[in-house]
Design a protein around this motif. Structure first.
Motif, PDB file in Angstrom:
ATOM      1  N   ALA A  91       0.837  -1.206   0.000  1.00  9.50           N
ATOM      2  CA  ALA A  91       0.000   0.000   0.000  1.00  9.50           C
ATOM      3  C   ALA A  91       0.870   1.253   0.000  1.00  9.50           C
ATOM      4  O   ALA A  91       0.600   2.214  -0.721  1.00  9.50           O
ATOM      5  CB  ALA A  91      -0.912  -0.015   1.227  1.00  9.50           C
ATOM      6  N   ARG A  92       1.934   1.221   0.783  1.00  5.87           N
ATOM      7  CA  ARG A  92       2.826   2.397   0.833  1.00  5.87           C
ATOM      8  C   ARG A  92       3.474   2.639  -0.529  1.00  5.87           C
ATOM      9  O   ARG A  92       3.588   3.769  -0.978  1.00  5.87           O
ATOM     10  CB  ARG A  92       3.917   2.186   1.889  1.00  5.87           C
ATOM     11  N   LYS A  93       3.869   1.544  -1.186  1.00  4.48           N
ATOM     12  CA  LYS A  93       4.483   1.686  -2.523  1.00  4.48           C
ATOM     13  C   LYS A  93       3.476   2.251  -3.522  1.00  4.48           C
ATOM     14  O   LYS A  93       3.846   2.905  -4.481  1.00  4.48           O
ATOM     15  CB  LYS A  93       5.012   0.336  -3.007  1.00  4.48           C
ATOM     16  N   ALA A  94       2.183   1.981  -3.278  1.00  5.05           N
ATOM     17  CA  ALA A  94       1.134   2.498  -4.182  1.00  5.05           C
ATOM     18  C   ALA A  94       0.830   3.965  -3.883  1.00  5.05           C
ATOM     19  O   ALA A  94      -0.015   4.568  -4.526  1.00  5.05           O
ATOM     20  CB  ALA A  94      -0.129   1.654  -4.042  1.00  5.05           C
ATOM     21  N   GLY A  95       1.501   4.507  -2.883  1.00  3.48           N
ATOM     22  CA  GLY A  95       1.349   5.938  -2.594  1.00  3.48           C
ATOM     23  C   GLY A  95       0.101   6.300  -1.812  1.00  3.48           C
ATOM     24  O   GLY A  95      -0.396   7.414  -1.896  1.00  3.48           O
ATOM     25  N   ILE A  96      -0.418   5.350  -1.018  1.00  2.46           N
ATOM     26  CA  ILE A  96      -1.630   5.671  -0.247  1.00  2.46           C
ATOM     27  C   ILE A  96      -1.335   6.734   0.815  1.00  2.46           C
ATOM     28  O   ILE A  96      -0.200   6.884   1.237  1.00  2.46           O
ATOM     29  CB  ILE A  96      -2.226   4.414   0.422  1.00  2.46           C
ATOM     30  N   SER A  97      -2.376   7.452   1.225  1.00  2.00           N
ATOM     31  CA  SER A  97      -2.207   8.522   2.219  1.00  2.00           C
ATOM     32  C   SER A  97      -2.488   8.056   3.631  1.00  2.00           C
ATOM     33  O   SER A  97      -2.094   8.681   4.597  1.00  2.00           O
ATOM     34  CB  SER A  97      -3.163   9.672   1.898  1.00  2.00           C
ATOM     35  N   GLY A  98      -3.233   6.945   3.760  1.00  4.16           N
ATOM     36  CA  GLY A  98      -3.543   6.453   5.096  1.00  4.16           C
ATOM     37  C   GLY A  98      -3.774   4.959   5.095  1.00  4.16           C
ATOM     38  O   GLY A  98      -4.164   4.380   4.077  1.00  4.16           O
ATOM     39  N   TYR A  99      -3.466   4.313   6.220  1.00  5.75           N
ATOM     40  CA  TYR A  99      -3.717   2.881   6.370  1.00  5.75           C
ATOM     41  C   TYR A  99      -4.228   2.697   7.796  1.00  5.75           C
ATOM     42  O   TYR A  99      -3.478   2.855   8.749  1.00  5.75           O
ATOM     43  CB  TYR A  99      -2.430   2.088   6.156  1.00  5.75           C
ATOM     44  N   LEU A 100      -5.532   2.457   7.926  1.00  3.12           N
ATOM     45  CA  LEU A 100      -6.152   2.371   9.245  1.00  3.12           C
ATOM     46  C   LEU A 100      -6.815   1.010   9.426  1.00  3.12           C
ATOM     47  O   LEU A 100      -7.187   0.358   8.458  1.00  3.12           O
ATOM     48  CB  LEU A 100      -7.213   3.470   9.382  1.00  3.12           C
ATOM     49  N   LEU A 101      -6.967   0.618  10.676  1.00  4.81           N
ATOM     50  CA  LEU A 101      -7.601  -0.668  10.958  1.00  4.81           C
ATOM     51  C   LEU A 101      -9.066  -0.463  11.353  1.00  4.81           C
ATOM     52  O   LEU A 101      -9.408   0.541  11.973  1.00  4.81           O
ATOM     53  CB  LEU A 101      -6.845  -1.380  12.084  1.00  4.81           C
ATOM     54  N   LYS A 102      -9.903  -1.434  10.977  1.00  6.77           N
ATOM     55  CA  LYS A 102     -11.344  -1.287  11.191  1.00  6.77           C
ATOM     56  C   LYS A 102     -11.724  -1.254  12.670  1.00  6.77           C
ATOM     57  O   LYS A 102     -12.806  -0.828  13.013  1.00  6.77           O
ATOM     58  CB  LYS A 102     -12.101  -2.415  10.487  1.00  6.77           C
ATOM     59  N   ASP A 103     -10.843  -1.724  13.542  1.00  7.96           N
ATOM     60  CA  ASP A 103     -11.214  -1.683  14.958  1.00  7.96           C
ATOM     61  C   ASP A 103     -10.834  -0.352  15.621  1.00  7.96           C
ATOM     62  O   ASP A 103     -10.954  -0.190  16.825  1.00  7.96           O
ATOM     63  CB  ASP A 103     -10.629  -2.883  15.717  1.00  7.96           C
ATOM     64  N   SER A 104     -10.383   0.627  14.821  1.00 11.22           N
ATOM     65  CA  SER A 104     -10.100   1.958  15.383  1.00 11.22           C
ATOM     66  C   SER A 104     -11.417   2.649  15.715  1.00 11.22           C
ATOM     67  O   SER A 104     -12.430   2.391  15.072  1.00 11.22           O
ATOM     68  CB  SER A 104      -9.358   2.841  14.367  1.00 11.22           C
TER      69      SER A 104
END
Length: 197
Positions: A91-104
């Motif tokens: 995901a980071r290599k794809a240039g995403i801006s955020g990576y969050l988990l559903k239990d947040s």
């Protein structure tokens, strides 16, 4: 107004996320999709500011869609149940801006959207820890085996050098692949070297 597209294959979650974000005064959900393929068409049509996307979906995964959207102006937030370092790296290599988990907590999502709109990136703390812990999870023996793999030695040669049976070496290699979330020797060596630096 922050314009948002949500991509999620679980109907209930898709509805809940939409309702939650619509409650925010500065946000508007302009579209919903159930897989990565639909997401690409919807983003093309709506030109949203943010796309919140699950990873594991039918037809096209969130990561595949994110990779195709790498040069788009739409900022991608991956929202998933999977805290896997392999997914996070991709995901980071794809240039995403955020990576969050559903239990947040749900208010964290709205806050993250605002942070991302201000030009920063947001990654779940669990993931950052996971990336740094992976290198440490290989045992001394597994590291020895991987070092010999990196030198191009065969299973038999490794077994001879470490006074092990071929079967034991194969078991070590299989455990290393699992821990590093890779599927072959080249990936294992590359990933290990990245984690060591």
């Amino acid at each position: 107004m922050i314009r948002i597209v949500i991509v999620e294959d679980q109907q209930m979650l898709l509805g809940a996320l939409g309702s939650l974000l619509d409650l925010e005064e500065d946000m508007e959900v302009v579209g919903k999709a159930e897989n990565g393929q639909e997401a690409l068409a919807l983003i093309e049509e709506e030109q949203p500011d943010i796309c919140i996307m699950d990873i594991e979906m039918p037809v096209k995964s969130g990561l595949e869609a994110a990779e195709e959207l790498k040069d788009s102006s739409c900022k991608i937030i991956i929202l998933t149940t999977f805290a896997r370092s392999g997914y996070f790296e991709r995901a980071r290599k794809a240039g995403i801006s955020g990576y969050l988990l559903k239990d947040s907590p749900s208010e964290e999502l709205a806050q993250s959207i605002r942070i991302i709109m201000s030009g920063r990136k947001v990654y779940s703390p669990d993931l950052v820890d996971l990336v740094y812990d992976t290198a440490a999870t290989l045992t001394k023996r597994e590291e020895e085996v991987l070092t010999l793999i990196a030198e191009g030695k065969s299973t038999t040669a490794i077994a001879r050098q470490l006074s092990l049976t071929n079967g034991t070496v194969r078991n070590y290699i299989s455990v290393i692949f699992d821990k590093l979330e890779v599927s072959n020797r080249v990936e294992a060596v590359t990933k290990f070297q990245e984690l060591k630096h």
